[in-house]
Design a protein around this motif. Structure first.
Motif, PDB file in Angstrom:
ATOM      1  N   LEU A 138       0.852  -1.177   0.000  1.00  0.00           N
ATOM      2  CA  LEU A 138       0.000   0.000   0.000  1.00  0.00           C
ATOM      3  C   LEU A 138       0.896   1.238   0.000  1.00  0.00           C
ATOM      4  CD1 LEU A 138      -2.889   1.222   0.241  1.00  0.00           C
ATOM      5  CD2 LEU A 138      -2.546   1.214   2.733  1.00  0.00           C
ATOM      6  N   ARG A 139       0.707   2.086  -1.020  1.00  0.00           N
ATOM      7  CA  ARG A 139       1.465   3.334  -1.117  1.00  0.00           C
ATOM      8  C   ARG A 139       0.493   4.508  -1.029  1.00  0.00           C
ATOM      9  NH1 ARG A 139       3.759  -0.079  -5.011  1.00  0.00           N
ATOM     10  NH2 ARG A 139       5.947  -0.618  -4.588  1.00  0.00           N
ATOM     11  N   ILE A 140       0.865   5.482  -0.194  1.00  0.00           N
ATOM     12  CA  ILE A 140      -0.009   6.640   0.033  1.00  0.00           C
ATOM     13  C   ILE A 140       0.818   7.907  -0.079  1.00  0.00           C
ATOM     14  CG2 ILE A 140      -1.639   7.725   1.621  1.00  0.00           C
ATOM     15  CD1 ILE A 140      -1.942   5.024   3.012  1.00  0.00           C
ATOM     16  N   GLN A 141       0.276   8.889  -0.758  1.00  0.00           N
ATOM     17  CA  GLN A 141       0.954  10.176  -0.906  1.00  0.00           C
ATOM     18  C   GLN A 141      -0.055  11.309  -0.735  1.00  0.00           C
ATOM     19  OE1 GLN A 141       3.103  10.620  -4.596  1.00  0.00           O
ATOM     20  NE2 GLN A 141       3.291  12.834  -4.382  1.00  0.00           N
ATOM     21  N   ASN A 142       0.268  12.228   0.202  1.00  0.00           N
ATOM     22  CA  ASN A 142      -0.534  13.446   0.433  1.00  0.00           C
ATOM     23  C   ASN A 142      -2.002  13.142   0.725  1.00  0.00           C
ATOM     24  OD1 ASN A 142       1.719  15.065   0.021  1.00  0.00           O
ATOM     25  ND2 ASN A 142       1.341  15.240  -2.187  1.00  0.00           N
ATOM     26  N   PHE A 143      -2.220  12.160   1.574  1.00  0.00           N
ATOM     27  CA  PHE A 143      -3.582  11.773   1.948  1.00  0.00           C
ATOM     28  C   PHE A 143      -3.806  12.110   3.414  1.00  0.00           C
ATOM     29  CE2 PHE A 143      -6.605   8.505   3.487  1.00  0.00           C
ATOM     30  CZ  PHE A 143      -7.679   8.816   2.677  1.00  0.00           C
ATOM     31  N   THR A 144      -4.703  13.034   3.695  1.00  0.00           N
ATOM     32  CA  THR A 144      -4.985  13.589   5.028  1.00  0.00           C
ATOM     33  C   THR A 144      -3.678  13.962   5.729  1.00  0.00           C
ATOM     34  OG1 THR A 144      -5.131  11.434   6.136  1.00  0.00           O
ATOM     35  CG2 THR A 144      -7.145  12.303   5.163  1.00  0.00           C
ATOM     36  N   LYS A 202      -4.473   5.337  12.807  1.00  0.00           N
ATOM     37  CA  LYS A 202      -4.627   3.966  12.319  1.00  0.00           C
ATOM     38  C   LYS A 202      -5.764   3.851  11.307  1.00  0.00           C
ATOM     39  CE  LYS A 202      -5.203   2.428  16.507  1.00  0.00           C
ATOM     40  NZ  LYS A 202      -5.037   3.728  17.197  1.00  0.00           N
ATOM     41  N   SER A 203      -6.877   4.533  11.603  1.00  0.00           N
ATOM     42  CA  SER A 203      -8.036   4.450  10.703  1.00  0.00           C
ATOM     43  C   SER A 203      -7.772   5.103   9.355  1.00  0.00           C
ATOM     44  CB  SER A 203      -9.258   5.095  11.364  1.00  0.00           C
ATOM     45  OG  SER A 203      -9.648   4.366  12.500  1.00  0.00           O
ATOM     46  N   ILE A 204      -6.775   6.014   9.311  1.00  0.00           N
ATOM     47  CA  ILE A 204      -6.442   6.638   8.024  1.00  0.00           C
ATOM     48  C   ILE A 204      -5.954   5.580   7.039  1.00  0.00           C
ATOM     49  CG2 ILE A 204      -4.877   8.261   6.888  1.00  0.00           C
ATOM     50  CD1 ILE A 204      -4.951   9.972   9.376  1.00  0.00           C
ATOM     51  N   ILE A 205      -5.211   4.588   7.555  1.00  0.00           N
ATOM     52  CA  ILE A 205      -4.721   3.505   6.695  1.00  0.00           C
ATOM     53  C   ILE A 205      -5.901   2.746   6.095  1.00  0.00           C
ATOM     54  CG2 ILE A 205      -3.226   1.499   6.564  1.00  0.00           C
ATOM     55  CD1 ILE A 205      -1.811   4.097   7.383  1.00  0.00           C
ATOM     56  N   LEU A 206      -6.900   2.444   6.943  1.00  0.00           N
ATOM     57  CA  LEU A 206      -8.077   1.711   6.453  1.00  0.00           C
ATOM     58  C   LEU A 206      -8.903   2.575   5.507  1.00  0.00           C
ATOM     59  CD1 LEU A 206      -9.260  -0.210   9.645  1.00  0.00           C
ATOM     60  CD2 LEU A 206      -7.407  -0.720   8.043  1.00  0.00           C
ATOM     61  N   ASP A 207      -8.980   3.878   5.808  1.00  0.00           N
ATOM     62  CA  ASP A 207      -9.701   4.786   4.906  1.00  0.00           C
ATOM     63  C   ASP A 207      -9.055   4.797   3.526  1.00  0.00           C
ATOM     64  OD1 ASP A 207     -11.429   5.446   6.928  1.00  0.00           O
ATOM     65  OD2 ASP A 207     -10.395   7.310   7.473  1.00  0.00           O
ATOM     66  N   ALA A 208      -7.723   4.765   3.508  1.00  0.00           N
ATOM     67  CA  ALA A 208      -7.011   4.766   2.220  1.00  0.00           C
ATOM     68  C   ALA A 208      -7.343   3.513   1.420  1.00  0.00           C
ATOM     69  CB  ALA A 208      -5.509   4.866   2.451  1.00  0.00           C
ATOM     70  N   ILE A 209      -7.413   2.366   2.107  1.00  0.00           N
ATOM     71  CA  ILE A 209      -7.769   1.119   1.413  1.00  0.00           C
ATOM     72  C   ILE A 209      -9.187   1.199   0.875  1.00  0.00           C
ATOM     73  CG2 ILE A 209      -8.100  -1.368   1.700  1.00  0.00           C
ATOM     74  CD1 ILE A 209      -5.899  -1.283   3.841  1.00  0.00           C
ATOM     75  N   GLN A 232      -2.885  17.304  -4.870  1.00  0.00           N
ATOM     76  CA  GLN A 232      -3.148  15.968  -5.397  1.00  0.00           C
ATOM     77  C   GLN A 232      -2.751  14.905  -4.381  1.00  0.00           C
ATOM     78  OE1 GLN A 232      -0.670  14.311  -8.632  1.00  0.00           O
ATOM     79  NE2 GLN A 232      -2.571  13.875  -9.741  1.00  0.00           N
ATOM     80  N   ALA A 233      -3.612  13.915  -4.225  1.00  0.00           N
ATOM     81  CA  ALA A 233      -3.325  12.750  -3.392  1.00  0.00           C
ATOM     82  C   ALA A 233      -3.375  11.502  -4.256  1.00  0.00           C
ATOM     83  CB  ALA A 233      -4.335  12.650  -2.250  1.00  0.00           C
ATOM     84  N   ILE A 234      -2.483  10.560  -3.970  1.00  0.00           N
ATOM     85  CA  ILE A 234      -2.430   9.318  -4.739  1.00  0.00           C
ATOM     86  C   ILE A 234      -2.370   8.148  -3.760  1.00  0.00           C
ATOM     87  CG2 ILE A 234      -1.157   7.937  -6.419  1.00  0.00           C
ATOM     88  CD1 ILE A 234      -0.018  10.510  -7.565  1.00  0.00           C
ATOM     89  N   ILE A 235      -3.232   7.173  -3.996  1.00  0.00           N
ATOM     90  CA  ILE A 235      -3.226   5.935  -3.216  1.00  0.00           C
ATOM     91  C   ILE A 235      -3.077   4.776  -4.197  1.00  0.00           C
ATOM     92  CG2 ILE A 235      -4.435   4.505  -1.528  1.00  0.00           C
ATOM     93  CD1 ILE A 235      -6.125   6.990  -0.853  1.00  0.00           C
TER      94      ILE A 235
END
Length: 586
Positions: free
Chosen positions: A5-11, A35-42, A61-64
């Protein structure tokens, strides 16, 4: 299985990359650590709802990006969507969120191919299932309980439910046709009166020939000009054949021309063709004169017939104005009225046929619903037995669970209302789940229910539990930890928890925490020539705990909030017990 899981500029996340393991993955950290941010991203990368607040402040811009290991079913689905697989057989799901002013734009990709949200949501069910304690509200709904029972029953029930749904549509359509027919009875009678009146009028008009009006108009013109026609025909006869004024008629002149040409023929045979033409002309003129003479003799005035013709013309014109621009259209309309009248006169038979069709469709639906009910009864008995079995290790040894089926009117989902009845304690009367279970009991119920489905679920599906162990402790927490581990034998499990007993059972353990960093919004000098001061920002960091020391420290923090000797010792014992349990030596 979710591998990366890769996340960029998310919350609150600037940059993050997580590698998950195949079994039990646990995320721990203080309340509010993210922790819930990780699940939100999924959730969002697989088509979840988005809003402007999800993009990190100061960015546009955010990228997941989530990488999944695939199986045959998923690869077949991708092939059906004409999406090529990657060389390593993985599936990369990407969600890009872009902000322009107050306008949010979202784009989804599968292996780099742009797809819509509907397609992403189709795929989601095969990849992950997120379970949270908040789902207990949905679980109270009897419709959800019926769907769960049907899913538990597997393909036989799901297939029969499709058959019932199709039969229900047939019965509903038949009923709609019948009701429409009944409601239109008054309109039918009114239409019958109108048709009968119009048909009577058209029948009295005796319409048989589409050219009748034109023919009558010609006859009227002849009858109204008899004298003129007689005079003109006599004049034509005089000119063609016999002229009483003493002048030669055309026949006389042609006779003279014939005599001259006959004499000329004696000396030049080439004149023969001209002679033949003159002779033919003479013959035709004589015949025309005789016919025009006969025509004139035959003409006579007939006022009565003229009156009849004019009346008939007036009638036909009125009919044409009312029913069609021409007699051809009027006759066609007349035939259509006859057909409609025939159909309306057969309406009683039609109504009876519609009633028979509906009764037959309803009978068929009732039979199919009964078959579905029988299948559900078998599944319900099996679910009752297995769910109680799954709940007993979760410190609910005396639990009673009953899946009651109440008959209802047939629908697309059958003729059963399903209500889960539950009694968690000995001596208590069973009551609907919605009015019995506490929060902790519902957490265990959800987990046990998921355990019942684990054998039938897609083994490649990732099960995500968001604080499913909230509100429990001690022996119950240990039972939940063991149940999560059992689920991880057939599924990849990702769990957010505050329970050290659950965290100790993890195969892969992540710590989530917030960190304060200094960040420059832009590299430029201020008016006084000095660089701007850095901005203090909060970011979420995730650390993979890969050794015994880091894990024992995290468990100690979860246990006592500090790294005291007692907490460390307790953490060591938890890790030892978890290791023994995983090796089958509890």
């Amino acid at each position: 299985m979710l591998s990366v899981l890769r996340i960029q500029n998310f919350t609150l996340i600037d940059q993050l990359e997580l590698e998950f393991g195949p079994k039990l993955n646990v995320l721990t950290g203080e309340t509010g650590a993210g922790k819930s941010i990780i699940l939100d991203a999924i959730d969002i990368v697989l088509g979840g709802k988005v809003n402007n607040r999800l993009i990190r402040q100061g960015t546009q811009q955010a990228i997941i990006e989530a990488t999944f290991q695939t199986n045959t079913k998923i690869r077949q689905w991708l092939s059906a969507q004409e999406i090529d697989p990657l060389e390593d057989g993985t599936l990369v799901c990407t969600r890009e969120l872009s902000l322009t002013g107050n306008s949010m734009r979202s784009r989804c990709r599968l292996n780099g191919v742009l797809v819509n949200l509907s397609l992403m949501n189709q795929l989601r069910e095969s990849l992950v299932e997120i379970t949270a304690q908040g789902q207990t509200v949905q679980l109270m709904d009897s419709t959800i309980q019926r769907d769960l029972l049907d899913l538990y029953g597997g393909q036989p029930i799901l297939a029969q439910r499709q058959v019932v749904a199709a039969a229900y549509e047939v019965a509903k359509t038949a009923l709609q046709a019948l009701e429409k027919r009944r409601q239109s009875e008054q309109q039918r009678l009114q239409r019958l009166d109108l048709l009968q009146y119009q048909l009577k009028e058209l029948e009295e008009a005796r319409l048989t020939d589409a050219d009748e009006l034109e023919q009558l108009q010609q006859e009227r013109d002849r009858l109204s000009h008899v004298v003129d026609l007689q005079k003109s025909s006599y004049q034509a006869y005089q000119l063609l054949y016999q002229n009483d004024s003493g002048e030669l008629a055309i026949a006389d002149l042609l006779g003279d021309a014939e005599a001259i040409l006959t004499n000329m023929e004696e000396y030049d045979k080439e004149i023969n063709s001209i002679l033949e033409m003159v002779r033919n002309a003479l013959t035709q003129v004589i015949e025309a004169g005789q016919q025009i003479n006969a025509y004139g003799d035959g003409l006579e005035a007939d006022p009565e017939r003229l009156t009849e013709v004019e009346e008939r013309i007036n009638l036909l014109k009125r009919i044409c104005r009312k029913y069609g621009p021409s007699l051809t259209e009027v006759i066609s309309h007349y035939e259509k009225l006859q057909q409609e009248l025939s159909e309306l006169n057969d309406s009683e038979q039609s109504l009876e046929k519609l009633e028979q069709d509906y009764q037959a469709a309803q009978k068929k639906l009732d039979e199919l619903c009964q078959n579905l009910t029988e299948l559900r009864l078998g599944a319900a008995a099996k679910l009752e037995q297995q769910l109680v079995k799954e709940l007993k290790p979760l410190a609910m040894e005396k639990v009673i669970f009953v899946c009651k089926m109440i008959p209802i009117s047939p629908s697309a989902s059958g003729a059963d209302q399903i209500i889960f009845y539950f009694s968690p304690n000995p001596g208590e009367k069973i009551q609907p789940l919605s009015s019995t279970a506490s929060g902790g009991e519902m957490s265990r119920f959800l987990l046990a229910l998921k355990a019942c489905f684990s054998g039938a679920d897609n083994p490649s599906q990732t099960l995500i539990f968001d604080e499913i162990d909230a509100g429990v402790s001690g022996k119950v927490a240990q039972a939940i930890a063991q149940k999560l581990h059992q689920l991880s034998e057939n599924h990849q499990v990702l769990c957010v928890t505050h329970q050290p007993l659950v965290a100790a059972m993890a195969d892969v353990h992540f710590r989530v925490e917030k960190e304060m960093i200094e960040e420059y919004s832009q590299e430029e000098e201020s008016h006084n020539g000095q660089l701007k001061f850095p901005e203090i920002r909060t970011v979420v960091r995730v650390k993979k705990l890969e050794n015994h020391q880091t894990r024992r420290e995290e468990l100690a923090l979860l246990t006592g909030g500090h790294s005291a000797d007692e907490a460390i010792a307790f953490a060591d014992s938890l890790l030892l017990k978890a290791a023994a349990y995983r090796l089958g030596k509890p």
